[in-house]
Write a protein that holds these residues in place. Sequence first.
Motif, mmCIF file in Angstrom:
data_model
loop_
_atom_site.group_PDB
_atom_site.id
_atom_site.type_symbol
_atom_site.label_atom_id
_atom_site.label_comp_id
_atom_site.label_asym_id
_atom_site.label_seq_id
_atom_site.Cartn_x
_atom_site.Cartn_y
_atom_site.Cartn_z
ATOM 1 N N THR A 1 0.846 -1.193 0.000
ATOM 2 C CA THR A 1 0.000 0.000 0.000
ATOM 3 C C THR A 1 0.887 1.250 0.000
ATOM 4 O O THR A 1 1.835 1.341 0.789
ATOM 5 C CB THR A 1 -0.907 0.023 1.238
ATOM 6 N N HIS B 1 -5.133 1.747 4.199
ATOM 7 C CA HIS B 1 -6.042 0.767 3.604
ATOM 8 C C HIS B 1 -7.392 0.748 4.304
ATOM 9 O O HIS B 1 -8.455 0.759 3.658
ATOM 10 C CB HIS B 1 -5.379 -0.618 3.665
ATOM 11 N N ARG C 1 -11.343 1.798 2.904
ATOM 12 C CA ARG C 1 -12.508 0.911 3.004
ATOM 13 C C ARG C 1 -13.634 1.570 3.801
ATOM 14 O O ARG C 1 -14.819 1.523 3.406
ATOM 15 C CB ARG C 1 -12.107 -0.405 3.661
ATOM 16 N N HIS D 1 -7.574 -3.587 -3.061
ATOM 17 C CA HIS D 1 -6.120 -3.563 -3.254
ATOM 18 C C HIS D 1 -5.686 -2.158 -3.675
ATOM 19 O O HIS D 1 -6.318 -1.525 -4.524
ATOM 20 C CB HIS D 1 -5.689 -4.552 -4.330
ATOM 21 N N CYS E 1 -11.298 -2.788 -6.247
ATOM 22 C CA CYS E 1 -12.111 -3.361 -5.174
ATOM 23 C C CYS E 1 -13.449 -3.849 -5.717
ATOM 24 O O CYS E 1 -13.824 -3.539 -6.855
ATOM 25 C CB CYS E 1 -12.337 -2.347 -4.046
#
Length: 271
Positions: free
Chosen positions: A186, A192, A196, A212, A225
């Motif tokens: 990342t 990350h 999300r 990802h 995603c």
Amino acid sequence: MLLEFVGGLLTDSLALLSDSGHMLSDTSALALSLAAIWFASRPASAKRTYGFHRFEILAALFNGVALFIIAGFIVWEAIQRMSAPPEVSGGPMMAIAAVGLLANLASAWALTRQGDVEHNVNMRSAYLHVLGDALGSVGAIAAGVLMMAFGWYIADPIISIVVSVLILRSAWLVISQTVHVLMEGTPAGIDHGEVRSALLTLSGVRDVHDLHIWTITSGLDSFSCHILVEEGVQCQDVLQRAITLIEGRFGISHATIQVESGAIRHGEITV
């Protein structure tokens, strides 16, 4: 490089010889960085859909490893000289090192003016090579002062070791950063879990999975995603809002998003 090599032989200075060897590697490293930039500008093809952008990362990795090896050789030679340091001509050594310092500072200035040495890992590795040379020249000057003022000839190998340790630190940073990119890590500065959570706040989104985020090359991040939406929600509307969110908030314009309903089934994802 040639001046410091000849001067190192004439004055028997390890600091000058090591800096000359470092400059030799830097000449190759800078040429490799330049070639990487040229390769990266070539268009993508059916065989290489991302083009040659990764060549910049490979060049940076090679440069980092080269720095590591050279610094190791300098430390080894310096340790051999610690027990019986040879007499070194401090005055000529300082004069030659001063010329090298001016040349390296000019190179570093040109790189900072013309390139992105903070965010582009290839340019940064080239910049660190030049900066390492400048530190070597400063070390040689400092060693010359100590030898002329106090006759401390052991200062030559000691300064060489100190400069080598600084070079090793810079090399390790470059290597770790390039390996992180090659391992599809990342990108630095992007969380990350935060990405999300941001997608889950969009109206109509039930779940986000197979997310990802990775780096193709410096300044070019990619994202993919799967988004599970509620029944009856306009998928294209959710997709547009997700694209806008990813680009506006996280600065990622290369995004691939698959919008799914509860009826979609696919095989188990292993990564």
